[in-house]
Design a protein around this motif. Structure first.
Motif, PDB file in Angstrom:
ATOM      1  N   ILE A 104       1.018  -1.279   0.061  1.00  0.00           N
ATOM      2  CA  ILE A 104       0.082  -0.119  -0.092  1.00  0.00           C
ATOM      3  C   ILE A 104       0.997   1.173   0.086  1.00  0.00           C
ATOM      4  N   ALA A 107       1.607   5.084   2.622  1.00  0.00           N
ATOM      5  CA  ALA A 107       0.771   4.726   4.061  1.00  0.00           C
ATOM      6  C   ALA A 107       1.806   4.678   4.953  1.00  0.00           C
ATOM      7  N   THR A 108       1.690   5.873   5.835  1.00  0.00           N
ATOM      8  CA  THR A 108       2.442   5.848   6.993  1.00  0.00           C
ATOM      9  C   THR A 108       1.852   4.873   8.172  1.00  0.00           C
ATOM     10  N   VAL A 125       3.275  -0.800   4.971  1.00  0.00           N
ATOM     11  CA  VAL A 125       1.888  -1.262   5.120  1.00  0.00           C
ATOM     12  C   VAL A 125       1.671  -2.379   4.088  1.00  0.00           C
ATOM     13  N   ILE A 179      -2.559   4.678  11.064  1.00  0.00           N
ATOM     14  CA  ILE A 179      -2.042   4.071   9.773  1.00  0.00           C
ATOM     15  C   ILE A 179      -2.832   5.002   8.659  1.00  0.00           C
ATOM     16  N   ALA A 180      -1.961   5.555   8.034  1.00  0.00           N
ATOM     17  CA  ALA A 180      -2.671   6.478   6.933  1.00  0.00           C
ATOM     18  C   ALA A 180      -4.037   7.171   7.252  1.00  0.00           C
ATOM     19  N   PHE A 214      -8.293   1.670   0.773  1.00  0.00           N
ATOM     20  CA  PHE A 214      -7.083   2.282   0.133  1.00  0.00           C
ATOM     21  C   PHE A 214      -7.181   1.934  -1.564  1.00  0.00           C
TER      22      PHE A 214
END
Length: 396
Positions: A104, A107-108, A125, A179-180, A214
């Motif tokens: 993905i 995505a942090t 991710v 996450i994101a 996503f």
């Protein structure tokens, strides 16, 4: 006529032992040098063998694992595989199991939303399937793996390195990561996966959530497969056309166990280096014994002269000092072997490796100690044997 005496082996051993016992501190320090050198040699061989045994065991378990990917884009992102890649690969008869992950992009992963987005610690991710632990022989260290609930709700399983970077040491209902732009509940942490380091540094979510949040579309970027061990090469040869019939040359097929082989070879190179250093230490210890024996000859000139005057032959005097040197080194060698085996046991237990000490290591250590002791005693023994009795008796 003077009758020359004959020194029996038992008497020679008694005389040599008595000579060492008269100078216990000096003998102990000299033996300690030999012990340290021999311990280093035995420990290096033992620790290397224990680590190698662990890697060979892992190689046996992971030798039939293959991965399929299609490279990366110019910015380093993995390119997707065709949607038909995994079903087609699973149809190859020698393939035993398959699983796939999907990267993905952008995505942090952060502990909370208060942490700047750039502080991601390199955590990626990945969308993952339920079959991932079974295919990769991965174990859940804490919590559980992604199940049916994870297909509908934001839940994640962290890789070993990812959990450590985020400071997550336990898992409960309140454990979350950001996450994101959305909080995900951490339901588990995987143990280390040596053949798939990308899993260790990732936050795993389900393909269902990845598609919904996503827009992944179920597209995999890497496929892992287990193959019949006798058919690994044959399957690897057809994976390219099977995964991507239109662009088979873009498909990269890798065998993660090759990394284990490289680690085994690297450890072999380091073993040679450390053995060289141990040999230098043994040489220095031998020089120390030779120096001690030379001093002993000078201090015992009167004893040597008296023995020669009473009929002892030169060879008897030489044997006495040569035996003392050999005994000194042997005592140090035996102590060093014990210390080396103990160090191997502690290091192997600490690293979680099986304890494996090659039989030749103690034998080589004992032989090396005896050889060094004999060589170190040659010059002092020859010097003592050449000492004129009249000159030696003048020191009385």
């Amino acid at each position: 006529m003077t009758v020359r005496s004959r020194l029996r082996p038992a008497d020679a051993l008694a005389v040599g032992t008595a000579g060492l016992g008269a100078r216990r501190v000096r003998a102990t320090l000299s033996a300690l040098g030999i012990a340290i050198a021999i311990a280093a040699l035995v420990a290096v061989l033992g620790v290397a063998e224990s680590s190698k045994r662990q890697l060979l065991d892992e190689l046996g378990r992971q030798g039939n694992l293959l991965t399929v990917a299609t490279g990366q884009t110019f910015d380093g992102r993995p390119t997707p595989l065709p949607l038909t890649a995994q079903p087609m690969i699973a149809r190859i008869p020698p393939v035993l199991a398959t699983t796939a992950v999907g990267n993905i992009d952008d995505a942090t992963v952060r502990r909370t939303e208060r942490i700047p987005p750039q502080n991601t610690n390199g955590i990626s991710v990945l969308a993952a399937q339920p079959s991932l632990p079974g295919t990769l022989s991965a174990h859940v260290l804490r919590g559980t793996y992604l199940g049916a609930t994870a297909e509908q709700f934001p839940e994640t399983v962290l890789g070993f390195a990812a959990a450590r970077s985020l400071g997550i040491n336990h898992v409960d209902a309140q454990t979350q990561v950001f996450i994101a732009g959305r909080y995900f509940t951490v339901i588990g942490v995987l143990d280390q996966v040596g053949v798939a380091p990308e899993i260790d540094t990732a936050a795993l979510i389900s393909f269902g959530v990845a598609d919904h949040l996503f827009g992944l579309g179920g597209v995999p970027t890497r496929i892992y497969l287990r193959v019949d061990p006798d058919q690994v090469a044959a399957v690897a040869a057809v994976l390219g056309p099977t995964a991507s019939p239109e662009n088979p040359r873009d498909v990269q097929v890798q065998r993660p166990s090759d990394v284990i082989l490289a680690r085994i070879q690297a450890k072999g190179a380091f073993v040679g280096l450390f053995l060289g250093l141990g040999a230098i230490a043994l040489l220095v210890a031998g020089v120390g014994i030779a120096n001690i024996m030379v001093i002993s000859v000078l201090e015992r000139r009167a004893e040597i002269g008296l023995r020669r005057a009473l009929g002892a032959r030169r060879r008897d005097v030489a044997v006495q000092f040569l035996l003392e040197s050999a005994l000194l080194a042997t005592i140090g060698g035996v102590a060093g072997i014990g210390l080396g085996c103990l160090a191997t046991l502690v290091a192997a237990r600490f690293a979680g490796n099986p304890v494996a000490i090659p039989p030749e290591a103690p034998l080589a250590g004992a032989a090396a100690a005896l050889l060094v002791g004999a060589l170190a005693g040659l010059y002092p023994a020859a010097r003592a044997a050449r000492l004129p009795p009249a000159d030696a008796l003048r020191t009385l």
